[in-house]
Write a protein that holds these residues in place. Structure first.
Motif, PDB file in Angstrom:
ATOM      1  N   ASP A 105       3.280   4.970  -1.459  1.00  0.00           N
ATOM      2  CA  ASP A 105       1.908   4.937  -1.945  1.00  0.00           C
ATOM      3  C   ASP A 105       1.803   5.333  -3.415  1.00  0.00           C
ATOM      4  OD1 ASP A 105       2.642   7.569  -1.487  1.00  0.00           O
ATOM      5  OD2 ASP A 105       0.611   8.204  -0.976  1.00  0.00           O
ATOM      6  N   GLU A 106       2.912   5.648  -4.031  1.00  0.00           N
ATOM      7  CA  GLU A 106       2.889   6.126  -5.413  1.00  0.00           C
ATOM      8  C   GLU A 106       2.722   4.968  -6.401  1.00  0.00           C
ATOM      9  OE1 GLU A 106       6.390   8.396  -6.073  1.00  0.00           O
ATOM     10  OE2 GLU A 106       5.930   9.881  -4.516  1.00  0.00           O
ATOM     11  N   GLY A 107       1.943   5.214  -7.442  1.00  0.00           N
ATOM     12  CA  GLY A 107       1.813   4.255  -8.526  1.00  0.00           C
ATOM     13  C   GLY A 107       1.052   2.999  -8.183  1.00  0.00           C
ATOM     14  N   ARG A 108       0.222   3.034  -7.177  1.00  0.00           N
ATOM     15  CA  ARG A 108      -0.530   1.848  -6.777  1.00  0.00           C
ATOM     16  C   ARG A 108      -1.687   1.596  -7.743  1.00  0.00           C
ATOM     17  NH1 ARG A 108       1.986  -1.438  -2.985  1.00  0.00           N
ATOM     18  NH2 ARG A 108       3.266  -0.105  -1.643  1.00  0.00           N
ATOM     19  N   SER A 109      -1.920   0.324  -8.024  1.00  0.00           N
ATOM     20  CA  SER A 109      -2.967  -0.041  -8.980  1.00  0.00           C
ATOM     21  C   SER A 109      -4.340   0.004  -8.310  1.00  0.00           C
ATOM     22  CB  SER A 109      -2.720  -1.450  -9.524  1.00  0.00           C
ATOM     23  OG  SER A 109      -2.902  -2.414  -8.489  1.00  0.00           O
ATOM     24  N   GLU A 110      -5.382   0.018  -9.131  1.00  0.00           N
ATOM     25  CA  GLU A 110      -6.743  -0.013  -8.596  1.00  0.00           C
ATOM     26  C   GLU A 110      -6.985  -1.297  -7.811  1.00  0.00           C
ATOM     27  OE1 GLU A 110      -9.227   2.181  -8.389  1.00  0.00           O
ATOM     28  OE2 GLU A 110      -7.709   3.594  -9.097  1.00  0.00           O
ATOM     29  N   GLU A 111      -6.395  -2.400  -8.266  1.00  0.00           N
ATOM     30  CA  GLU A 111      -6.541  -3.664  -7.539  1.00  0.00           C
ATOM     31  C   GLU A 111      -5.916  -3.571  -6.150  1.00  0.00           C
ATOM     32  OE1 GLU A 111      -5.444  -8.436  -8.001  1.00  0.00           O
ATOM     33  OE2 GLU A 111      -4.934  -7.011  -9.605  1.00  0.00           O
ATOM     34  N   MET A 149      -6.646  -3.077  -0.231  1.00  0.00           N
ATOM     35  CA  MET A 149      -6.391  -2.357   1.015  1.00  0.00           C
ATOM     36  C   MET A 149      -7.675  -1.778   1.604  1.00  0.00           C
ATOM     37  SD  MET A 149      -3.181  -2.485   2.007  1.00  0.00           S
ATOM     38  CE  MET A 149      -2.573  -0.987   2.822  1.00  0.00           C
ATOM     39  N   ARG A 150      -8.553  -1.268   0.763  1.00  0.00           N
ATOM     40  CA  ARG A 150      -9.816  -0.721   1.270  1.00  0.00           C
ATOM     41  C   ARG A 150     -10.696  -1.798   1.879  1.00  0.00           C
ATOM     42  NH1 ARG A 150     -10.212   2.989  -4.102  1.00  0.00           N
ATOM     43  NH2 ARG A 150      -9.222   4.880  -3.257  1.00  0.00           N
ATOM     44  N   SER A 151     -10.539  -3.030   1.428  1.00  0.00           N
ATOM     45  CA  SER A 151     -11.325  -4.126   2.003  1.00  0.00           C
ATOM     46  C   SER A 151     -10.858  -4.483   3.404  1.00  0.00           C
ATOM     47  CB  SER A 151     -11.240  -5.362   1.097  1.00  0.00           C
ATOM     48  OG  SER A 151      -9.955  -5.972   1.167  1.00  0.00           O
ATOM     49  N   ARG A 152      -9.631  -4.109   3.757  1.00  0.00           N
ATOM     50  CA  ARG A 152      -9.079  -4.432   5.071  1.00  0.00           C
ATOM     51  C   ARG A 152      -9.114  -3.243   6.027  1.00  0.00           C
ATOM     52  NH1 ARG A 152      -4.080  -7.336   2.479  1.00  0.00           N
ATOM     53  NH2 ARG A 152      -4.464  -9.535   2.931  1.00  0.00           N
ATOM     54  N   HIS A 153      -8.908  -2.056   5.504  1.00  0.00           N
ATOM     55  CA  HIS A 153      -8.703  -0.879   6.353  1.00  0.00           C
ATOM     56  C   HIS A 153      -9.875   0.084   6.189  1.00  0.00           C
ATOM     57  CE1 HIS A 153      -4.779  -2.593   6.912  1.00  0.00           C
ATOM     58  NE2 HIS A 153      -4.606  -2.613   5.609  1.00  0.00           N
ATOM     59  N   ALA A 154     -10.585   0.285   7.292  1.00  0.00           N
ATOM     60  CA  ALA A 154     -11.894   0.939   7.242  1.00  0.00           C
ATOM     61  C   ALA A 154     -11.868   2.433   7.494  1.00  0.00           C
ATOM     62  CB  ALA A 154     -12.816   0.271   8.261  1.00  0.00           C
ATOM     63  N   LEU A 155     -10.708   3.022   7.732  1.00  0.00           N
ATOM     64  CA  LEU A 155     -10.663   4.408   8.205  1.00  0.00           C
ATOM     65  C   LEU A 155     -10.262   5.403   7.113  1.00  0.00           C
ATOM     66  CD1 LEU A 155      -9.116   3.808  11.729  1.00  0.00           C
ATOM     67  CD2 LEU A 155     -11.516   3.808  11.024  1.00  0.00           C
TER      68      LEU A 155
END
Length: 264
Positions: free
Chosen positions: A144-150, A155-161
């Motif tokens: 999960d390190e260094g992930r871009s805002e995009e 991921m937030r558009s797919r995973h709701a929790l």
């Protein structure tokens, strides 16, 4: 009965709350998404209204993905297969057809070997019976390190929790890389599959080379193999979307079924 419009539901399955969508009427067709994906991804591959015109489409969010919980935190493909069987039992589905993409295709290998009589036909996209070293080397580098805002937005558009769910998914590949018993199908094991099987693979897949697709084709008795030219991992989007959708539906519809689903 299910309708042409998708109905989203959540059911207590094993130790999780499992989200799934139902659509259409006819023989059950299970759609299993890829790793870090969700049930909604299939709209990028199929015309879901057309798909539901001949099947009752059952599209779950697998454990820890989308809107499905995973309170224990652990994740194995074998456990996901157990969840799918439990969901189908909840819906009163015995025999079914299925399409699986990558993680979902590996889940299908568990389903088709554990209870062969229940899987009538299946399409395996970017599957593997085991993790080759080239895949393990790539998975060891994922985190999960260094992930871009995009990447976070996607991921937030797919995973709701919440973000903790997303971080757990991004850190899971390193656990897969260290595992040798979750995906360990030998040719004799694959030979117990009775389902009609279409194997679809990109010939430039960086994780699972074409030789592995050929191994599965030789081991699974009632199988056919389609190598997509210049295709990478999960090659059924983009230019191959329409040819794949046509071929997959033609393959599944060549295997008539009579069971319809009455959801619980």
């Amino acid at each position: 009965m299910a309708t042409a419009t998708a109905t989203g539901r959540t059911a207590p399955i094993n130790d999780i709350e499992m989200y799934y969508e139902l659509r259409g009427e006819g023989p059950p067709l299970v759609l299993l998404h890829g790793f870090t994906g969700a049930s909604g991804d299939w709209a990028h591959v199929f015309d879901l209204a057309e798909l539901g015109s001949g099947h009752t489409v059952i599209a779950p969010d697998l454990r820890g993905h989308g809107r499905s919980t995973n309170p224990a935190g652990s994740l194995t493909i074998r456990q996901c297969a157990s969840d799918v069987f439990a969901l189908l039992d909840h819906l009163g589905v015995k025999a079914f057809r299925a399409i699986g993409l990558s993680f979902g295709a590996k889940c299908l290998l568990h389903l088709a070997t554990q209870q062969p009589d229940r899987v009538e036909s299946m399409v395996l996209v970017s599957a593997t019976p085991y993790f080759p070293e080239q895949a393990r080397a790539i998975m060891r580098l994922v985190s999960d390190e260094g992930r871009s805002e995009e990447e976070w937005r996607d991921m937030r558009s797919r995973h709701a929790l919440g973000d903790a769910q997303i971080r757990a998914l991004w850190n899971q590949p390193r656990r897969f890389a260290a595992s040798h018993d979750d995906m360990s199908f030998t040719p004799p094991h694959l030979s117990t599959i009775t389902a009609r099987t279409m194997i679809v693979s990109g010939d430039r897949d960086p994780l699972y080379p074409a030789e592995i697709a050929l191994e599965m084709y030789r081991a699974i008795p009632r199988s056919c193999l389609w190598l997509l030219p210049n295709g990478g991992h999960g090659p059924i989007f983009g230019e191959w979307k329409e040819p794949f959708a046509r071929a997959a539906l033609a393959f599944l519809r060549a295997d008539p079924g009579e069971q319809a689903v009455t959801p619980a």
